[in-house]
Scaffold this active site. Sequence first.
Site, PDB file in Angstrom:
ATOM      1  N   SER A 454      10.878  -0.521   1.599  1.00 54.29           N
ATOM      2  CA  SER A 454       9.525  -0.994   1.325  1.00 54.29           C
ATOM      3  C   SER A 454       9.211  -0.697  -0.131  1.00 54.29           C
ATOM      4  O   SER A 454       9.829   0.173  -0.761  1.00 54.29           O
ATOM      5  CB  SER A 454       8.519  -0.270   2.231  1.00 54.29           C
ATOM      6  OG  SER A 454       7.190  -0.504   1.815  1.00 54.29           O
ATOM      7  N   TYR A 467       5.142   7.561   5.934  1.00 57.05           N
ATOM      8  CA  TYR A 467       5.773   6.246   5.828  1.00 57.05           C
ATOM      9  C   TYR A 467       6.520   6.110   4.501  1.00 57.05           C
ATOM     10  O   TYR A 467       7.682   5.687   4.463  1.00 57.05           O
ATOM     11  CB  TYR A 467       4.701   5.159   5.950  1.00 57.05           C
ATOM     12  CG  TYR A 467       5.236   3.746   5.876  1.00 57.05           C
ATOM     13  CD1 TYR A 467       5.820   3.148   6.981  1.00 57.05           C
ATOM     14  CD2 TYR A 467       5.161   3.013   4.696  1.00 57.05           C
ATOM     15  CE1 TYR A 467       6.319   1.861   6.922  1.00 57.05           C
ATOM     16  CE2 TYR A 467       5.661   1.724   4.620  1.00 57.05           C
ATOM     17  CZ  TYR A 467       6.235   1.148   5.732  1.00 57.05           C
ATOM     18  OH  TYR A 467       6.729  -0.126   5.656  1.00 57.05           O
TER      19      TYR A 467
END
Length: 584
Positions: A454, A467
């Site tokens: 990401s 995350y």
Amino acid sequence: MTLEGARERRVRTGGVELSVAELGDPGRPTVVLVHGYPDSKEVWSEVATRLAGRFHVVLYDVRGHGRSTAPRPLRGGFTLEKLTDDFLAVVDAVSPDRPVHLVGHDWGSVQSWEFVAVRRTEGRIASFTSMSGPSLDHFGHWIKKRMRRPTPRRAGQLLGQGARSWYVYLLHTPALPELMWRGPLGSRWPEMLRRAEKIAAGDYPAPTLPSDAAHGAWLYRDNVRPRVRHPRADAYAHAPVQLITPLEDQFLSQRLYDELEGWVPQLTRRTLPAGHWIPRTRPDQVASWIGEFVTSVEGGDPAPAANGPYADRFGGQLVLVTGAGSGIGRATALAFARAGARVVAVDRDPRSAAGTAEQARLHGAPEAWAEQADVSDEQAMEKLAERVVANHGVVDVLVNNAGIGLSGSFFDTTAEDWRTVLDVNLWGVLHSCRLFGKQMAERGQGGHIVNVASAAAYQPSRTLPAYSTSKAAVLMLSECLRAELADQDIGVTAICPGFVHTNITSTARFTGVDAEEEKRRQKRATRLYGLRGYPPEKVAAAILRAVVRNQPVVPVTPEAHALRLVSRFAPSALRMMARWEARL
């Protein structure tokens, strides 16, 4: 030959006795596999076992090879006319009432071009799949055309193929090939193949290799010069032909097949990034294409033809995608399907995985399967890896996409929250890379691993500590694996999307708030990502492109590119941005 359940028979023809092996149900369409030089029928063992569940598979040792006897005298005993006699004797014995589907590799393909282009075999051959072996007649016309009307390009093609054919000249010398094969070359050949083609040990080559290769030299002596000098003008195929061309074949130029459409009324072309001996190095892919082609010719319902980008690159390859039930995973599975890949769709929701597999078949995948697995469960992933390699072969491209989202401050994130996120986002990737990556490495034929990270991997955030940490770890893992696996021709890519409209926002957890507030934030995040409107299909396209180009780190979406640039040249700016209360 170590083929479980094979039925052996002997077929007498033209003064020789041929060793024939059969697998599968004789009531099903018959596929005849013809080996090349210096092989015996053992070269087909892995392809044959993969086909036996759907077809009646027949393999035979060409005269003078394996357990078949050699003609006496050898000179003049290996002409294409006598090889055609042998073929007809075999098919009359194993399939007297139905035409057969012919498959040839190397010299097995060379002689099979003769079988499919002479009148006396009309009605006995339903289709022909050719691998790494041209028609000598077509080759002769190819040479003559370039010599009659020379251009720099045509001269380069002639010289290039002439250099690749160096071994043909040696095989025409008297006695020398026989001495070499029965001496040092015969004993060293398996190791040479292992190094040059990365062929794993097993039941190939057969112990009869030295005598097979010595006898097989007469294939060249009896046929090459007469046919190349005086090629037949009527060498037209009377059955549909599938041409499989290895792009890294060190013996045959791809240009040899440039004018093939003029000789073959119905031609299907396939290419794959591999060397010469694809029956051993790519048995799953070869078997898949053979099965698909035979089914099509038999009038079955084959999968739609691949028409997406990179079909030449991924056609027939085995691609496994985790988290394939929706979002980026499903889009990626369908993109590979459109490129003709065989797809394994893995998701913890079996219904979602099955839906993706069904769509993959509709989008062009010759085969697609659904597998249920939780990537965070090590034992479940080990069982998955065992099933996949046993049922479908070694994965060529692995896409680790499964992931979950978590938003909340560091002190609101419990130890259990951390374990949950890291188990899926990091350990899930570790399990897949270790299991499927190890299979790639042991096969020795290369491959590619894609880890979906990401933009959060290089953009710190006060609200995404768990995350972002998990994705940063995936990014570094990818870089480390890329360095370790480079020598084994296994590429590794980290894909770093930005804001992509998927269902991760509707399933993400928000810590430090009650259930009602969590639902409100999920809806808000989903609405914002929807307004951004960046579809997962664009990420899928970037994944295929990254594999083709072997890119190390690929930001996707404009903001991901911008953040990557800032992280490299102005990291202090990112630290300032990290203080904002960003949302997942």
